[in-house]
Design a protein around this motif. Structure first.
Motif, mmCIF file in Angstrom:
data_model
loop_
_atom_site.group_PDB
_atom_site.id
_atom_site.type_symbol
_atom_site.label_atom_id
_atom_site.label_comp_id
_atom_site.label_asym_id
_atom_site.label_seq_id
_atom_site.Cartn_x
_atom_site.Cartn_y
_atom_site.Cartn_z
ATOM 1 N N UNK A 172 0.829 -1.216 0.000
ATOM 2 C CA UNK A 172 0.000 0.000 0.000
ATOM 3 C C UNK A 172 0.860 1.262 0.000
ATOM 4 N N UNK A 173 0.565 2.173 -0.910
ATOM 5 C CA UNK A 173 1.292 3.435 -0.996
ATOM 6 C C UNK A 173 2.606 3.369 -1.734
ATOM 7 N N UNK A 174 2.984 2.191 -2.223
ATOM 8 C CA UNK A 174 4.271 2.048 -2.908
ATOM 9 C C UNK A 174 4.199 2.691 -4.293
ATOM 10 N N UNK A 175 5.304 3.243 -4.746
ATOM 11 C CA UNK A 175 5.387 3.864 -6.069
ATOM 12 C C UNK A 175 6.628 3.362 -6.785
ATOM 13 N N UNK A 176 6.656 3.588 -8.096
ATOM 14 C CA UNK A 176 7.840 3.287 -8.903
ATOM 15 C C UNK A 176 7.892 4.283 -10.050
ATOM 16 N N UNK A 177 9.105 4.733 -10.362
ATOM 17 C CA UNK A 177 9.308 5.598 -11.522
ATOM 18 C C UNK A 177 9.757 4.720 -12.674
ATOM 19 N N UNK A 178 8.921 4.621 -13.695
ATOM 20 C CA UNK A 178 9.196 3.736 -14.822
ATOM 21 C C UNK A 178 10.144 4.394 -15.823
ATOM 22 N N UNK A 179 10.529 3.633 -16.853
ATOM 23 C CA UNK A 179 11.524 4.098 -17.818
ATOM 24 C C UNK A 179 11.106 5.360 -18.562
ATOM 25 N N UNK A 180 9.813 5.637 -18.596
ATOM 26 C CA UNK A 180 9.352 6.858 -19.273
ATOM 27 C C UNK A 180 9.433 8.086 -18.373
ATOM 28 N N UNK A 181 10.001 7.923 -17.163
ATOM 29 C CA UNK A 181 10.191 9.057 -16.261
ATOM 30 C C UNK A 181 8.978 9.437 -15.451
ATOM 31 N N UNK A 182 7.933 8.609 -15.454
ATOM 32 C CA UNK A 182 6.694 8.920 -14.736
ATOM 33 C C UNK A 182 6.655 8.128 -13.435
ATOM 34 N N UNK A 183 6.393 8.835 -12.335
ATOM 35 C CA UNK A 183 6.226 8.153 -11.050
ATOM 36 C C UNK A 183 4.796 7.624 -10.974
ATOM 37 N N UNK A 184 4.648 6.340 -10.693
ATOM 38 C CA UNK A 184 3.335 5.704 -10.734
ATOM 39 C C UNK A 184 2.991 5.118 -9.368
ATOM 40 N N UNK A 185 1.768 5.445 -8.921
ATOM 41 C CA UNK A 185 1.270 4.903 -7.657
ATOM 42 C C UNK A 185 0.697 3.514 -7.913
ATOM 43 N N UNK A 186 1.084 2.555 -7.077
ATOM 44 C CA UNK A 186 0.710 1.159 -7.267
ATOM 45 C C UNK A 186 -0.319 0.729 -6.232
ATOM 46 N N UNK A 187 -1.030 -0.339 -6.542
ATOM 47 C CA UNK A 187 -1.933 -0.918 -5.539
ATOM 48 C C UNK A 187 -1.532 -2.366 -5.284
ATOM 49 N N UNK A 188 -2.221 -3.015 -4.374
ATOM 50 C CA UNK A 188 -1.807 -4.329 -3.886
ATOM 51 C C UNK A 188 -2.058 -5.452 -4.881
ATOM 52 N N UNK A 189 -2.710 -5.166 -6.007
ATOM 53 C CA UNK A 189 -2.938 -6.195 -7.022
ATOM 54 C C UNK A 189 -1.865 -6.186 -8.104
ATOM 55 N N UNK A 190 -0.986 -5.190 -8.092
ATOM 56 C CA UNK A 190 0.010 -5.049 -9.153
ATOM 57 C C UNK A 190 1.280 -5.807 -8.799
ATOM 58 N N UNK A 191 1.755 -6.606 -9.752
ATOM 59 C CA UNK A 191 2.946 -7.420 -9.536
ATOM 60 C C UNK A 191 4.198 -6.571 -9.777
ATOM 61 N N UNK A 192 5.163 -6.697 -8.861
ATOM 62 C CA UNK A 192 6.344 -5.845 -8.874
ATOM 63 C C UNK A 192 7.599 -6.706 -8.820
ATOM 64 N N UNK A 193 8.597 -6.334 -9.628
ATOM 65 C CA UNK A 193 9.923 -6.952 -9.519
ATOM 66 C C UNK A 193 10.752 -6.053 -8.600
ATOM 67 N N UNK A 194 11.296 -6.618 -7.541
ATOM 68 C CA UNK A 194 12.060 -5.822 -6.572
ATOM 69 C C UNK A 194 13.451 -6.419 -6.394
#
Length: 684
Positions: A172-194
């Motif tokens: 909850x509340x986690x974000x990631x800045x993708x290769x296009x330079x946009x910071x994106x807010x994530x939710x608990x259903x989104x799969x993330x590579x960490x």
């Protein structure tokens, strides 16, 4: 997707020109258009159906051409030189969500040189619609186009100190800045590579900016994985982000092709960027894939297609497709390959046989078997009748069932109203269409406002459509409604004046509709409603059952819609109308005797309701009273304060004789006595 034919020829020998190749593929169910006259520069523009995502890879396209031509597919061999360092000493991979990520493989390549790709690779990527970046990233895109397996390259040094890949859902509340330079807010259903602590890639969609390949990169971690398509699709839709990788994962990729793709990419990186490939692949594969067994019956093939295809021809089609199978007495046990996730049931295989056998060879035949004639049921016929009756006085509207929640603010619906208990859409296209409507009125008024803005002044619209409310067990309750709105004047011919389409005009049209539908015992009782004008609104009842509302629209509501003239509307429950309608029959003989009319003008209290006075007249008028009409209403001069004058026309008629004046006078006297006792009425 664009497929350069010159590139495709590296995987299969093609004997046809671009036009013939495109025609043969299209006739086999892979719709393509050839672009370009020069055979060396020609490309195929794919128009794939959603189930054929495998054809987004050139090797799989070559398999399609092979099935049509008989020429063998040439799959590039992988030649790697590994050093003695083990990949397990440099990286670990953990999968916390094995249902969403069924396989994750990784390779490490050290001491690479980042530089532009060779011209031949740049040309092929550009021909397929992908912008070249550098030799590392270009290789991942090249292999993706070749094998249909998306890959991702991380800068190994930018990963966490533990160099640990953890595949999990976002917190909850986690974000990631993708290769296009946009910071994106994530939710608990989104799969993330960490890397164990922070997100370094949005699984299957786009990599993270924090581990991007750059000019200083020397060590590379290559990712090749299988992600669940439905999860990738949801993530992309929520973030309004779609990539070449996510498109392929959504349609389904080859879980058994993961290792080939990562090895092929490692070999090309070693060839184009140098470097040392560490020994082995870190392959986390919790539940290995097993080929599905699909039973294909030859008699079923011919029954569905209406053909007489022999068992040998069916087997030949399966062989040309590269499908493994066993045969026993006209029945095939087929093992679907991992690169064809669309083959799941017998009907899928019948389709494959049909397209390779040739659609043009399947004879046209009418369906056989018992059938019953089609037609409308009683409810459908009733709705058609109501529409025909309404069309005599109104133009029909068709509005969206999806609305903006704020639409009820414009018609002054209170916050605690049940009408605000919306059914919300899981994935709305926009905020303006995010909930299911609970009332027709906002759509009707939107149509009025739009027409008035275009100088259409005299308007009469109706709409028959559903509204939606929460039901039992999370199911929506759908209720069919009939709504109408009028505004302006009814234009008459030159001998008559225009008639204002006000409350009484609309009420008359509604009464006529109910009469035509044989809805009896109709009454109107004054009520208050926030969307309608106080004192000019009534609930519509029939046989004591509430079936709708009619009234003049509240001035504040009209102001919200920028409507600068009066408007009136009604909304009825279609199910109630249907249940209250009676079959019309003629069971009275034609009366031979004349009717007798009497007019009566009464002084009654100002608060007296015409509906109550009419009920009193009918009660006291006896069985011979055929009709009662209100023909005048007056208040003002010559009428005492607190009083109003109402005039009624009463009609009596007997089937047995001509009524005398004295008989009618007695009936009139009874009526007056009734009204005097119940409503303090006096004759003027």
């Amino acid at each position: 997707m664009s497929v350069p034919i010159k590139w495709l020829k590296e995987y299969i020998k093609i004997d046809w020109n671009p036009e013939e190749l495109a025609h043969r593929l299209t006739m086999a169910g892979i719709a393509v258009d050839p672009v370009g006259d020069d055979e060396d520069d020609a490309v195929l523009e794919l128009d794939l159906t959603p189930n054929r995502g495998d054809c987004l890879g050139l090797i799989n396209m070559a398999r399609e051409v092979s099935a049509l031509s008989g020429n063998p597919v040439i799959i590039p061999k992988v030649s790697l030189k590994e050093n003695n360092e083990k990949v397990e000493d440099y990286i670990t991979v953990e999968i916390a969500e094995p249902d969403l990520c069924r396989r994750y493989a990784a390779r490490v390549i050290k001491n690479c040189r980042v530089a532009p790709s060779p011209e031949w690779m740049q040309d092929r990527l550009a021909g397929a619609g992908i912008r070249p970046i550098n030799n590392i990233v270009d290789v991942t895109n090249y292999v993706m186009l070749e094998s249909n397996q998306p890959l991702h390259a991380f800068d190994y040094r930018l990963l966490g100190e533990d160099h640990r890949i953890l595949v999990r859902c976002a917190q909850p509340g986690e974000t990631i800045t993708t290769l296009d330079g946009v910071e994106r807010a994530l939710d608990e259903e989104m799969l993330l590579i960490t890397d164990g602590t922070r997100g370094v890639a949005l699984a299957g969609v786009m990599g993270g900016e924090n581990t991007e390949i750059n000019d200083d990169t020397t060590d590379v971690l290559l990712e090749s994985a299988w992600f669940l398509g439905t999860n990738i699709r949801k993530t992309g839709r929520k973030l309004a982000l779609r990539s070449d990788s996510s498109m392929r994962f959504e349609k389904g990729t080859d879980i058994e092709g993961v290792i080939y793709a990562v090895n092929r990419a490692a070999a090309l990186i070693q060839e184009l960027a140098g470097g040392q490939v560490l020994k082995g692949v870190f392959d986390n594969y919790p539940r290995p894939w097993k080929a599905d067994e699909i039973i294909l019956r030859s008699e079923r093939v011919n029954y569905v297609l209406g053909t007489r295809i022999s068992i040998e021809e069916i087997g030949d089609c399966l062989k040309r497709l590269g499908l493994r199978f066993t045969k026993n007495r006209g029945q095939f046990k087929v093992y679907a390959p991992s690169y064809r996730p669309d083959l799941m049931i017998e009907a899928d295989l019948i389709e494959e046989v049909a397209r390779l056998y040739g659609y043009d060879r399947i004879p046209p035949r009418l369906p056989e078997g018992d059938s019953s004639p089609g037609g409308l049921d009683k409810g459908q016929k009733y709705r058609t009748t109501v529409k025909e009756l309404m069309s005599r006085s109104f133009f029909e509207l068709v509005n969206y069932n999806f609305v903006n929640p704020s639409s009820l603010d414009r018609i002054r619906i209170p916050e605690n109203s049940p009408l605000r208990d919306f059914i919300k859409l899981a994935n709305p296209l926009s905020e303006d269409q995010s909930v299911m409507r609970t009332i027709l009125l906002p759509g009707l008024l939107d149509s009025v406002a739009g027409n008035l803005a275009r100088k259409n002044q005299n308007l009469a619209f109706f709409e028959m459509g559903p509204v939606f409310h929460p039901g039992d067990q999370d199911l929506a309750r759908e209720i069919l409604k009939l709504g109408a709105v009028v505004c302006g004047e009814r234009e008459s011919f030159w001998l008559q004046k225009n008639v204002a389409m006000d409350f009484f005009y609309l009420k008359g049209l509604l009464e006529d509709l109910l009469l035509q539908l044989s809805v009896s015992d109709v009454s109107f009782a004054a009520i208050d409603h926030p969307a309608y004008h106080p004192g000019r609104t009534a609930v519509v009842e029939a046989e004591g059952r509430e079936i709708g509302i009619i009234g003049e629209i509240h001035p504040l509501v009209l102001e919200n819609y920028d409507i600068r003239q009066r408007a009136c509307a009604f909304e009825l429950d279609m199910q109630g109308l249907f249940e209250l309608s009676r079959k019309r029959t003629m069971n009275d003989e034609i009366v031979r005797y004349p009717s007798v009319e009497r007019d009566i003008a009464l002084l009654v209290p100002s608060e007296a309701k015409a509906q109550d006075l009419l009920a009193g007249i009918r009660n006291a008028g006896g069985e011979l009273l055929r009709q009662v009409l209100v023909f005048d209403l007056y208040s003002g001069g010559q009428v005492p304060e607190g009083k109003k004058s109402m005039a009624f026309r009463l009609t009596w008629q007997s089937n047995q004789k001509t009524l005398t004046d004295s008989e009618v006078s007695d009936l009139m006297e009874a009526v007056l006595e009734e009204l005097k006792a119940l409503h303090q009425a006096s004759q003027r």
